[in-house]
Design a protein around this motif. Sequence first.
Motif, PDB file in Angstrom:
ATOM      1  N   UNK A   3      -5.571  -5.416  -3.972  1.00 39.92           N
ATOM      2  CA  UNK A   3      -4.857  -5.211  -2.716  1.00 39.92           C
ATOM      3  C   UNK A   3      -5.859  -5.026  -1.587  1.00 39.92           C
ATOM      4  N   UNK A   4      -5.593  -5.678  -0.470  1.00 36.09           N
ATOM      5  CA  UNK A   4      -6.477  -5.649   0.685  1.00 36.09           C
ATOM      6  C   UNK A   4      -5.695  -5.184   1.906  1.00 36.09           C
ATOM      7  N   UNK A   5      -6.269  -4.245   2.652  1.00 28.61           N
ATOM      8  CA  UNK A   5      -5.601  -3.718   3.850  1.00 28.61           C
ATOM      9  C   UNK A   5      -6.583  -3.739   5.011  1.00 28.61           C
ATOM     10  N   UNK A   6      -6.261  -4.535   6.035  1.00 25.09           N
ATOM     11  CA  UNK A   6      -7.108  -4.640   7.213  1.00 25.09           C
ATOM     12  C   UNK A   6      -6.716  -3.609   8.265  1.00 25.09           C
ATOM     13  N   UNK A  21     -12.013  -3.617   9.580  1.00 27.29           N
ATOM     14  CA  UNK A  21     -12.261  -3.078   8.248  1.00 27.29           C
ATOM     15  C   UNK A  21     -11.240  -3.642   7.269  1.00 27.29           C
ATOM     16  N   UNK A  22     -11.678  -3.809   6.032  1.00 28.79           N
ATOM     17  CA  UNK A  22     -10.795  -4.284   4.969  1.00 28.79           C
ATOM     18  C   UNK A  22     -11.011  -3.378   3.767  1.00 28.79           C
ATOM     19  N   UNK A  23     -10.025  -2.541   3.507  1.00 28.14           N
ATOM     20  CA  UNK A  23     -10.096  -1.625   2.373  1.00 28.14           C
ATOM     21  C   UNK A  23      -9.514  -2.326   1.155  1.00 28.14           C
ATOM     22  N   UNK A  24     -10.285  -2.383   0.089  1.00 27.15           N
ATOM     23  CA  UNK A  24      -9.845  -3.099  -1.098  1.00 27.15           C
ATOM     24  C   UNK A  24      -9.748  -2.207  -2.314  1.00 27.15           C
ATOM     25  N   UNK A  25      -8.751  -2.474  -3.110  1.00 24.64           N
ATOM     26  CA  UNK A  25      -8.655  -1.828  -4.411  1.00 24.64           C
ATOM     27  C   UNK A  25      -9.468  -2.650  -5.395  1.00 24.64           C
ATOM     28  N   UNK A  26     -10.037  -2.010  -6.420  1.00 26.91           N
ATOM     29  CA  UNK A  26     -10.853  -2.725  -7.397  1.00 26.91           C
ATOM     30  C   UNK A  26     -11.974  -3.489  -6.720  1.00 26.91           C
ATOM     31  N   UNK A  27     -12.497  -2.935  -5.598  1.00 30.02           N
ATOM     32  CA  UNK A  27     -13.455  -3.676  -4.772  1.00 30.02           C
ATOM     33  C   UNK A  27     -14.722  -4.023  -5.527  1.00 30.02           C
TER      34      UNK A  27
END
Length: 123
Positions: A3-6, A21-27
């Motif tokens: 999942x990506x959230x900008x 910014x892009x916050x990622x799960x399992x980044x």
Amino acid sequence: QVQLVESGGGSVQAGGSLRLSCLGSRYTQNPRYMGWFRQAPGKEREGVALMNTASQYTRYADSVKGRFTISQDNAKNTLYLQMNSLKPEDSAMYYCAATSRGLTFSTSQYNYWGQGTQVTVSS
């Protein structure tokens, strides 16, 4: 599932700066390749900046070279896009995307996308 959230979009005057910014799960796990794309009304989505998150190798579209910088903070699971010397033609919805298929500007190769953040640059 990734999942990506900008975040970080907004309205600025020409010549100004923004940092997305892009916050990622399992980044820190696959997929390895991440990028920033943008889409203006009536236009196709285009790649802006790409990063191999393992090697930190980057690629930029010619239109943003020297003005935009893609970077990452693994501790924060976050991808950034620093945008300087913004122009009205940079106005668009900006998306973060991820893929395991390689470092490419081809949008069809990306299987994970964020919801986008709007950037508006006024002259």
